[in-house]
Design a protein around this motif. Sequence first.
Motif, short mmCIF file in Angstrom:
data_model
loop_
_atom_site.label_atom_id
_atom_site.label_comp_id
_atom_site.label_asym_id
_atom_site.label_seq_id
_atom_site.Cartn_x
_atom_site.Cartn_y
_atom_site.Cartn_z
N ASP A 1 0.86 -1.18 0.00
CA ASP A 1 0.00 0.00 0.00
C ASP A 1 0.90 1.23 0.00
O ASP A 1 1.13 1.85 1.03
CB ASP A 1 -0.92 -0.03 1.22
CG ASP A 1 -1.90 1.14 1.24
OD1 ASP A 1 -2.01 1.84 0.21
OD2 ASP A 1 -2.54 1.37 2.28
N VAL A 2 1.42 1.55 -1.19
CA VAL A 2 2.43 2.61 -1.33
C VAL A 2 1.93 3.95 -0.82
O VAL A 2 2.65 4.69 -0.14
CB VAL A 2 2.87 2.73 -2.82
CG1 VAL A 2 3.78 3.95 -3.01
CG2 VAL A 2 3.60 1.46 -3.24
N ASP A 3 0.67 4.30 -1.15
CA ASP A 3 0.17 5.62 -0.75
C ASP A 3 -0.57 5.61 0.58
O ASP A 3 -1.16 6.61 0.99
CB ASP A 3 -0.72 6.22 -1.85
CG ASP A 3 -1.87 5.29 -2.23
OD1 ASP A 3 -2.00 4.21 -1.61
OD2 ASP A 3 -2.63 5.63 -3.15
N HIS A 4 -0.56 4.48 1.24
CA HIS A 4 -1.15 4.35 2.58
C HIS A 4 -2.60 4.83 2.62
O HIS A 4 -3.02 5.51 3.57
CB HIS A 4 -0.32 5.14 3.61
CG HIS A 4 1.08 4.64 3.78
ND1 HIS A 4 1.39 3.57 4.58
CD2 HIS A 4 2.24 5.05 3.21
CE1 HIS A 4 2.69 3.34 4.52
NE2 HIS A 4 3.24 4.22 3.69
N ASP A 5 -3.37 4.44 1.61
CA ASP A 5 -4.79 4.84 1.60
C ASP A 5 -5.69 3.73 2.10
O ASP A 5 -6.91 3.83 2.07
CB ASP A 5 -5.22 5.29 0.20
CG ASP A 5 -5.15 4.16 -0.83
OD1 ASP A 5 -4.62 3.06 -0.50
OD2 ASP A 5 -5.63 4.35 -1.96
N GLY A 6 -5.08 2.63 2.56
CA GLY A 6 -5.87 1.54 3.11
C GLY A 6 -6.35 0.53 2.09
O GLY A 6 -7.05 -0.42 2.44
N GLN A 7 -5.96 0.70 0.80
CA GLN A 7 -6.39 -0.21 -0.25
C GLN A 7 -5.16 -0.89 -0.86
O GLN A 7 -4.19 -0.23 -1.22
CB GLN A 7 -7.16 0.52 -1.36
CG GLN A 7 -7.65 -0.36 -2.49
CD GLN A 7 -8.62 -1.42 -1.99
OE1 GLN A 7 -9.61 -1.11 -1.33
NE2 GLN A 7 -8.34 -2.68 -2.29
N ASP A 8 -5.21 -2.22 -0.95
CA ASP A 8 -4.10 -2.95 -1.56
C ASP A 8 -3.82 -2.42 -2.96
O ASP A 8 -4.72 -2.19 -3.75
CB ASP A 8 -4.45 -4.44 -1.62
CG ASP A 8 -3.26 -5.31 -2.00
OD1 ASP A 8 -2.86 -5.26 -3.18
OD2 ASP A 8 -2.75 -6.02 -1.13
N ASP A 9 -2.54 -2.20 -3.28
CA ASP A 9 -2.16 -1.58 -4.55
C ASP A 9 -2.58 -2.40 -5.77
O ASP A 9 -2.76 -1.84 -6.86
CB ASP A 9 -0.64 -1.37 -4.62
CG ASP A 9 -0.18 -0.28 -3.67
OD1 ASP A 9 -1.05 0.46 -3.16
OD2 ASP A 9 1.03 -0.16 -3.45
N ALA A 10 -2.75 -3.71 -5.63
CA ALA A 10 -3.11 -4.54 -6.77
C ALA A 10 -4.47 -4.17 -7.35
O ALA A 10 -4.73 -4.39 -8.53
CB ALA A 10 -3.09 -6.02 -6.38
#
Length: 208
Positions: free
Chosen positions: A188-197
């Motif tokens: 979660d690169v941007d730390h928005d709580g959503q898996d980046d995939a």
Amino acid sequence: MKNQTQSKPTNIKNRWTGHPYFGLGLISLISIIILVAIFLNSSAGNTINLPAKYQQSSMMDSTSILIDGIDPGEGVSTLYRDQKITLQTNDLKFAHDILIVLGEHEQATILKSFKTVPNGVLKTEISVPTQYKTGLTSLHIYYTLQGDMTTDRWDEVFVAASKNDYDGDGRKNSKGSCNGVVPDSHQDVDHDGQDDACDGYIGPKSNH
């Protein structure tokens, strides 16, 4: 001495029907036949081999299919099992032998078919079969134009078991997880709580 004749018994049982396990064996055989019939009936009409002319369509049509009135564009529409979905596409004025197919190859399932459609507009309700495999797949509208040119109009879709359990594993969807839409990357690169995939937007890294 009187001639004595021995009379044959009148109620001799058949050597098979009189067997003590005959009834049990017959019931077992009938049960097996019923189970096989149920299996064949449940699988019939689902997975199919496309007509030969559609297995290698002459042309791919990039025109989007409207699903419940929404143009998926570059996104992916979600189709829930057993839920009625309105499907619409235009510009089929000269089309015939129209097939609505979910998936490809061994997963290909014919949902509906039409010889032609009025005024070239196809608008109909479809539903995903209960046993259809969850995950990313494609929704196709195959049709034939004048000169026997075959066309494949398609969109990528995601088949989900239900709104609360996408992959149908009996556990509710987890917040932040891709929930079977695609494999989780566990990042979660941007730390928005959503898996980046399956994050629709990955912005600058946040310190929060």
